[in-house]
Design a protein around this motif. Structure first.
Motif: not given
Length: 234
Positions: A23-28, A48, A92-94
């Motif tokens: 799970d990749i964060k939006e702020d990454e 990234h 990613v969840q945007l």
């Protein structure tokens, strides 16, 4: 690739690094620009920060079957990976949109073949590589269903990459939640796809259309000779 053993090795060979579901964060990362739009998603070039690399972010639209397309492509990246596919990095969840973070491949889409100035020998090698990719897919009992020029990327070393796996399904597992995609409007798609009753022969049909597309974009005086050579390749 000179033997059946070499071909089998290609078909079962996997990318060395293990595929993990992260799970990749939006702020990454930071979005740079949009590089493609389709009927169900759009793709952005992003940087990234942690990986310190340019990647591609595929954002699925938030309606109807598009969520199912995300789930299918996500599962396909986890279950079938190879050096001729983009690497999968995570999800990613945007806001309400589901996204996939994948390798960005620098190159040209096959649909721009007229701008690439290939020799006939180079084109034959490219076609052979495309055939091997589909040998790989079918060896692993999948049907791709979406072969067309804008789903193939050729890099500066003439390596061929197949992209977009949201229509690929497992052979002989035609449950309704896998078959639901029915908007096959591409002229490269086999007619029987829209009926829901098909086999991996639909990919062979599309491959023939790709061969025709490549050869028909070459010098008229050379066509008949190379059609004859390509007729029995696959």
């Amino acid at each position: 690739m000179n033997s059946k053993n070499d071909q089998k090795k290609f078909c079962i060979e996997e990318i060395n690094e293990k595929v993990q579901d992260v799970d990749i964060k939006e702020d990454e990362f930071i979005e740079l620009r949009c590089i493609g739009r389709g009927s169900s998603s759009e793709v952005y070039l992003i940087y990234h920060f942690i990986k310190e690399r340019i990647c591609a972010l595929k954002i699925f639209f938030n309606s109807g079957n598009f969520k199912k397309l995300f789930e299918r492509e996500h599962n396909n990246f986890l279950n079938l990976h190879h050096q001729c596919f983009p690497k999968y990095f995570g999800t990613v969840q945007l806001k309400s949109n589901k996204c996939l973070l994948i390798q960005y491949i620098q190159g040209n889409l096959l649909e721009k073949i007229n701008e690439m100035n290939f020799t006939i020998k180079e084109l034959i090698k490219i076609l052979f590589k495309i055939m091997l990719i589909f040998d790989l897919i079918h060896y692993n009992k999948y049907i791709y269903r979406d072969l067309k020029p804008n789903n193939l990327i050729i890099d500066e070393d003439n390596n061929v990459f197949l992209i977009d796996f949201d229509r690929m399904i497992k052979l002989n597992s035609f449950e309704e939640n896998e078959k639901f995609t029915n908007d096959f409007a591409s002229k490269f798609s086999a007619p029987e796809l829209s009926s829901g009753s098909f086999s991996n022969k639909v990919d062979i049909y599309s491959l023939g259309m790709i061969i025709h597309f490549i050869i028909s974009n070459q010098n008229m005086s050379e066509k008949s000779k190379y059609y004859a050579k390509l007729h029995n390749l696959y």
